[in-house]
Design an enzyme around this catalytic site. Structure first.
Site, short mmCIF file in Angstrom:
data_model
loop_
_atom_site.label_atom_id
_atom_site.label_comp_id
_atom_site.label_asym_id
_atom_site.label_seq_id
_atom_site.Cartn_x
_atom_site.Cartn_y
_atom_site.Cartn_z
N ASN B 214 23.26 87.68 67.23
CA ASN B 214 22.65 88.94 66.83
C ASN B 214 22.73 89.14 65.31
OD1 ASN B 214 25.26 89.70 66.21
ND2 ASN B 214 25.55 90.93 68.05
N SER B 237 11.92 85.17 68.82
CA SER B 237 11.12 84.04 69.27
C SER B 237 9.63 84.32 69.15
CB SER B 237 11.48 83.73 70.72
OG SER B 237 11.01 82.46 71.07
N GLN B 259 7.59 84.10 76.19
CA GLN B 259 8.24 84.49 74.93
C GLN B 259 8.51 85.99 74.90
OE1 GLN B 259 9.46 82.29 72.63
NE2 GLN B 259 8.85 81.03 74.37
N HIS B 262 11.74 87.52 76.19
CA HIS B 262 13.02 87.29 75.52
C HIS B 262 13.55 88.56 74.87
CE1 HIS B 262 14.25 83.14 75.69
NE2 HIS B 262 13.02 82.72 75.49
N GLU B 327 6.86 79.10 65.67
CA GLU B 327 7.99 78.39 66.24
C GLU B 327 7.51 77.45 67.36
OE1 GLU B 327 10.55 80.99 68.39
OE2 GLU B 327 12.21 79.56 68.49
N HIS B 328 6.77 78.01 68.31
CA HIS B 328 6.20 77.23 69.41
C HIS B 328 4.68 77.28 69.31
CE1 HIS B 328 10.00 79.01 71.11
NE2 HIS B 328 10.20 77.76 71.42
N ASP B 361 11.93 74.57 76.61
CA ASP B 361 13.16 75.36 76.54
C ASP B 361 14.30 74.71 77.30
OD1 ASP B 361 12.21 77.39 75.00
OD2 ASP B 361 11.58 78.65 76.69
N GLU B 415 20.71 64.47 26.18
CA GLU B 415 21.26 65.65 26.85
C GLU B 415 22.60 66.06 26.23
OE1 GLU B 415 21.31 65.00 31.12
OE2 GLU B 415 19.12 65.02 31.24
N HIS B 420 29.17 60.55 28.93
CA HIS B 420 28.29 59.83 29.86
C HIS B 420 27.82 58.53 29.20
CE1 HIS B 420 28.14 63.67 31.96
NE2 HIS B 420 27.37 63.15 32.90
#
Lengths: 434, 434
Positions: B214, B237, B259, B262, B327-328, B361, B415, B420
């Site tokens: 959540n 979703s 969906q 959900h 998403e799907h 799923d 640089e 280095h």
């Protein structure tokens, strides 16, 4: 004077834990400031970005001059010496060659039910690369961020680089040009990250933002994460050198200093099987610090965050290395490959005494954007994959659905997701009626 | 009643932009609460976790009962019917088979300078999987998170799942057992995320945290990102179905509802080339909503967030799909492969009318943890790679360092990173003296 630790000492574990846990970076309370800047840019777009640029970079821009013009870029690039240009081109070629090998392959197969499964990789459409201004404005970072994006196939590539007081770094612009960058915005800080993430009248929004930055940039990247993708929250640079006594102390002292000179918060660690050799390297660091240009920074880093740790054997060294999870790991031992096999958490490994870490910063080929602050435990350096995403693919035949559909119905019922189950039931009913 | 849009209408662009930009989730001001909980768990460890569990889950635990005992797990698993167990086992086998193909390969090669370059993949050592409690406590999510981790080679795998009022979900425990999870903590919320990230006296810290949750869980994951790796901030979703008229409206109505059921914030979209067919699907949705168990949730989702969009042709459908980055994505058209090639931004694609999204799923094989809220533009579903990291490797020979070292010296000078450059200069001096 760095710390000297020895695994044979009774207080070793406590001191090593302190070393691991020590917070090496100030966390100024920037988050509220950054939240305000992002909200301002979202609400007022260009106007906010221009005002903030005037305030922080002391530079008056307009919507028309927010990005460098092709003429400005050409004029700046013309200032670069042919030696610098040739070195940048060599670096770009080698980085491109290495990263091209990272391109992933798509897969598709048919399983025993007749279902076709697989996945497909595609590039993100647009990426934005942040490049710090001022002292830490590194052309090498432009190559390391932009080339993987272009290799991935990113169609639109923008850079945000602040130019405090209007001063540009010609090498940064040339590196951008060599990498195929499309647009270079002369903006920085949280306002640049907000503009790239949300877009303004002038700045087109991107899908992914990468590149290093100060605490404000880091906080802004953390806040826009989700709206766009980000690479990582980079911390101060680190090196761990594991060495036996059969090494030139000067080589290793310079390797340790090549991290220390980045930043007072940088950390340079030496683990050695020979305490006397450790002292010799530390003495050589002190000698070099007498003459090094950035001795104030490097000296503070070495004094506050450096350590020389003596271990009984290389197995112990590997175990400590895995707890440190160093960004850069140099293995200067007789059989570096054997030791590397035991060092499982590291951003990049440099094998043998002729592979100073600085090679990896510029022209080795691998990326120099690497996980810091122990995050090599769970993350990787920047790669072509950071600019791509994978779509999974599935295709059921009637036979495949008959084979596995009933399990969907069962599991959907167990999760009280009735429509999920019915979407299969309706199809099976039709198939079974045929 | 969902929205009906048509690309031929003059107000289409404005309405589509509204649809894309609509915020579908409440953002309660949870961040301060979460910050307090994390600080509390870091400061007081188990004591804080136990107090918060008593407060939020109405469950009195002790350090000894924070994790389920093997006996408790066995007793809960024994409650699962053999049909449910068989379905879970089929799902686990298919998910394992799919994800095993994702295991990446190490690479090593020698370039024309004699330098050996490459990379190596290794698993993260420990991962924590969050599983929501209550209604959204899905055994399928356990499989989808835990199996990729085990396939990657993660040595220690923990789950955190709250058990409000002490009520456990036997299927969740069985799914954990089938997946090879080592420890199941019966804790939830931001306190669980904090415990997994920082550790307590009882909860061993992990390196990577994945799994849905959540708003409190999401905020906590965002806050611990950096200390540990996280997967993504999951939103409500979504499904987009692209269909021609040659489909059974009932099939697609049930897919849209799978969906919508959900979450009231979920979004179900249909794009069709045939306005009359779109109306027929919407009518079928209304009919199903009369009898669906979760009709209150699904009805609200469909009414507030659903849409039927009529397009001129499938090219237009693909272009809209790429702006949605669903998403799907279900492609119920005559040639789904051809359309899929044009749909470049999607978490998962389901091809043809016999591939309802619900298959994905549960038992299809691909992961069901997928990018939401348009983040398929830049990110991918969960995979084995999320539980691994790549270490780059480089080994220079003396010859290789002679070939590319001078470019390092040049770029380091440009640089202003003197050490280095000197780390290479010292080695070249020795090599040239030999």
């Amino acid at each position: 004077m760095p710390q000297f630790l020895n695994t044979a000492d009774s207080d070793f574990e406590a001191r090593f834990t302190d070393l691991l846990g020590a917070k090496r970076e100030d966390s100024p309370e920037v988050d509220d400031v950054v939240a305000g800047i992002i909200a301002d840019v979202r609400a007022r777009g260009d106007a906010a970005v221009l005002e903030l640029t005037a305030k922080f970079d002391r530079l008056q821009l307009t919507a028309e001059t927010l990005a460098f013009s092709p003429e400005q870029i050409a004029a700046e690039c013309a200032k670069v010496s042919s030696a610098d240009r040739a070195a940048l081109e060599l670096a770009a070629d080698r980085i491109r060659a290495y990263h091209t090998r990272q391109l992933p392959t798509d897969e598709s197969w048919t399983d025993d039910t007749g279902a076709t499964l697989g996945w497909r990789w595609t590039p993100v459409s647009a990426a934005g690369l942040y490049v710090p201004g001022g002292l830490a404005s590194y052309p090498s970072s432009v190559l390391m961020n932009a080339i993987p994006a272009k290799v991935a196939g990113v169609a639109r590539l923008a850079i945000a680089v602040p130019t405090p007081d209007g001063v540009a770094n010609p090498l940064v612009l040339l590196a951008a040009q060599l990498s195929g960058v499309d647009t270079i915005y002369r903006i920085g800080g949280a306002q640049a990250i907000a503009a790239l993430a949300y877009g303004t009248e002038t700045v087109a929004p991107v899908d992914k933002i990468t590149g290093p930055g100060n605490a404000f940039v880091a906080a802004a990247k953390r806040r826009v994460f989700g709206k766009v993708g980000i690479d990582m929250i980079a911390g101060p640079s680190e090196i761990l050198v594991i060495a036996d006594a059969d090494n030139d102390p000067e080589f290793l002292a310079l390797d340790l200093l090549s991290q220390a000179e980045h930043d007072e918060s940088a950390q340079s660690l030496l683990i050695t099987t020979d305490a006397a050799f450790g002292k010799a390297v530390a003495a050589e660091v002190d000698a070099q610090l007498q003459v090094l240009e950035r001795r104030a920074i490097a000296g503070a880093s070495w004094r506050d965050n450096g350590a020389v740790i003596t271990v009984r054997d290389l197995d112990e060294a590997a175990a400590l290395s895995n707890r440190i999870a160093p960004e850069h790991l140099e293995l200067c031992v007789a059989d570096p490959d054997a030791l590397a096999a035991k060092c499982t958490h590291a951003g990049a490994i440099f094998l043998g005494q002729y592979t100073p870490e600085a090679v990896g910063d510029y022209v080795g080929g691998p990326n120099h954007v690497l996980p810091t602050a122990r995050s090599a435990r769970f993350s990787s350096g920047l790669s072509v994959l950071d600019f791509m995403k994978r779509t999974t693919m599935a295709r059921m035949t009637p036979g495949a659905l008959k084979a596995i559909g009933p399990a969907v119905e069962t599991l959907a019922a167990s999760e009280s997701l009735q429509a999920h189950g019915l979407s299969v039931t309706a199809r099976l009913r039709k198939l079974n009626a045929e």
